[in-house]
Design a protein around this motif. Structure first.
Motif, mmCIF file in Angstrom:
data_model
loop_
_atom_site.group_PDB
_atom_site.id
_atom_site.type_symbol
_atom_site.label_atom_id
_atom_site.label_comp_id
_atom_site.label_asym_id
_atom_site.label_seq_id
_atom_site.Cartn_x
_atom_site.Cartn_y
_atom_site.Cartn_z
ATOM 1 N N SER A 139 -1.541 7.816 2.882
ATOM 2 C CA SER A 139 -2.781 7.531 2.781
ATOM 3 C C SER A 139 -3.424 7.611 1.423
ATOM 4 C CB SER A 139 -3.458 8.714 3.674
ATOM 5 O OG SER A 139 -3.550 10.126 3.280
ATOM 6 N N GLN A 140 -2.629 8.535 0.510
ATOM 7 C CA GLN A 140 -3.076 8.421 -0.992
ATOM 8 C C GLN A 140 -2.767 7.145 -1.520
ATOM 9 O OE1 GLN A 140 -2.195 11.762 -3.215
ATOM 10 N NE2 GLN A 140 -3.144 11.456 -5.057
ATOM 11 N N PRO A 171 -7.759 6.120 7.427
ATOM 12 C CA PRO A 171 -7.904 5.691 5.925
ATOM 13 C C PRO A 171 -8.799 6.742 5.131
ATOM 14 C CG PRO A 171 -7.814 3.920 7.427
ATOM 15 C CD PRO A 171 -8.258 5.114 8.336
ATOM 16 N N GLN A 172 -8.420 7.310 3.964
ATOM 17 C CA GLN A 172 -9.191 7.902 3.247
ATOM 18 C C GLN A 172 -10.319 7.306 2.412
ATOM 19 O OE1 GLN A 172 -6.804 9.979 0.279
ATOM 20 N NE2 GLN A 172 -5.713 11.194 2.029
ATOM 21 N N HIS A 173 -10.062 5.931 2.327
ATOM 22 C CA HIS A 173 -10.884 5.122 1.360
ATOM 23 C C HIS A 173 -11.099 3.865 2.047
ATOM 24 C CE1 HIS A 173 -12.486 2.769 -2.085
ATOM 25 N NE2 HIS A 173 -11.829 1.904 -1.544
ATOM 26 N N SER A 178 -5.023 4.225 -0.502
ATOM 27 C CA SER A 178 -6.343 4.323 -0.965
ATOM 28 C C SER A 178 -6.242 3.999 -2.330
ATOM 29 C CB SER A 178 -6.842 5.873 -0.841
ATOM 30 O OG SER A 178 -7.186 6.275 0.350
ATOM 31 N N GLN A 179 -5.253 4.299 -3.131
ATOM 32 C CA GLN A 179 -5.293 3.881 -4.599
ATOM 33 C C GLN A 179 -5.127 2.254 -4.705
ATOM 34 O OE1 GLN A 179 -1.991 6.450 -5.892
ATOM 35 N NE2 GLN A 179 -3.594 8.100 -6.603
ATOM 36 N N SER A 230 0.847 -1.276 0.127
ATOM 37 C CA SER A 230 0.083 -0.026 -0.131
ATOM 38 C C SER A 230 0.888 1.277 -0.027
ATOM 39 C CB SER A 230 -0.797 0.082 1.141
ATOM 40 O OG SER A 230 -0.008 0.130 2.289
#
Length: 329
Positions: A102-103, A128-130, A106-107, A98
């Protein structure tokens, strides 16, 4: 000629529906029947068409494993345990890293969810953003945002208390702490439990470090110049990094300073001296995570389960008692 489902059913003496249940795990089948079907599959060299099965069932029979850092030796051991259990339950495994922000996380999560039925996830970002839309089991780092998902973790508080009790029983009063990142829930839990269990004994110094062999300059300075008789590390990778620094500055382990880690990675037994550590049950963590995910994918509902597994101390050669101070307890 291409071997068909009917060929397997005929060879095993069962219906095509039974063969399908065995291969797809869609219904419980008697052990003897399952063994005959599996033997027929092997003998005939039958292979499922994964694209066709996905179109027919809407399922990939693949699980995703999302890890923050493949250079940390703990995670390959975890991946092995997850892969072995997934295979036994009839799933393939897709592994992804990962990244540290955080970006990127998330991707990576969004990408892996498109190709799997469910996810085993060790989160990296504290917020987490996602959030996953697939069935997901969280390992280790279960923050409030993720409490709605099933989870499996070690008893990190018990691990911190175990380290503190060991320090006190062996007479150590001058303690240095290489603590993990403050935004790591597991590292913070260990640190808080450790400091509470030490009571009136306060660490001489606390330095936050990444979970890595490479230590920041502040940690190197503390290790080189401190009078601490025991250094407690955030994990085994940090402890091994500390061992290298101590040796480079002429400090002997454990004669001059004792050292204890956390995780019990394979390297812990290979360094000199072998590292005393608190063992996480990595095999059980991986196995139970996949089993929980399989239950969800099989349609079992209910409230999320949060499994906390016990840890244990592994004594090797990097920790010794301070006899005079221990006798005074």
């Amino acid at each position: 000629m291409r071997v068909t489902l009917k060929d397997v059913a005929k060879a095993a003496g069962v219906s095509t529906a039974t063969v399908s249940h065995v291969l797809n795990g869609t219904k419980s089948v008697a052990d003897g029947t399952r063994e005959r079907v599996e033997a027929a599959v092997d003998a005939l060299g039958y292979r499922l068409s994964q694209p066709a099965r996905t179109l027919r069932t809407g399922r990939h029979r693949v699980l995703g494993l999302l890890l923050p850092d493949l250079t940390n030796p703990f995670f390959p051991a975890l991946a092995k345990a997850v892969a072995e259990t997934a295979r036994k339950l009839g799933y393939g495994l897709m592994l992804s890293e990962s990244g540290a922000d955080s970006q990127s996380e998330s991707q990576a999560l969004a990408a892996i969810e498109q190709r799997v039925d469910g996810v085993v996830w060790v989160p990296e970002a504290p917020h987490p953003q996602h959030l996953p839309y697939r069935p997901t089991v969280i390992i280790d780092r279960v923050g409030p945002e993720l409490a709605a998902f099933d989870s499996v973790s070690s008893d990190h508080q018990a691990g911190g208390r175990l380290q503190a009790r060991l320090a006190l029983e062996l007479g150590h009063r001058r303690i240095g702490l290489l603590a993990g990142p403050a935004d790591s829930i597991s590292a913070r839990s260990r640190r808080e439990a450790l400091c509470e269990a030490l009571g009136e004994v306060r660490p001489e110094w606390i330095v936050e470090v990444p979970f890595s062999l490479e230590l920041p300059s502040e940690a190197v300075e503390r290790l080189a110049g401190s009078e601490a008789t025991l250094v407690i590390a955030a994990n085994d990778a940090v402890a091994i990094g500390a061992l290298r620094v101590l040796k480079a500055h002429g400090r002997r382990v454990p004669q001059d300073v004792s050292l204890i880690g956390f995780d019990d990675i394979p390297w812990a037994a290979l360094v000199e001296p072998p590292l005393s550590t608190v063992r996480q049950p990595v095999q059980a963590i991986g196995r139970r995570a996949v089993e929980l995910l399989h239950r969800r994918l099989s349609g079992q509902g209910g409230e999320p389960e949060h499994l906390v597994l016990p840890v244990e101390y592994v004594e090797r050669g990097s920790v010794i008692a301070l006899e005079q101070e221990a006798a005074a307890i």
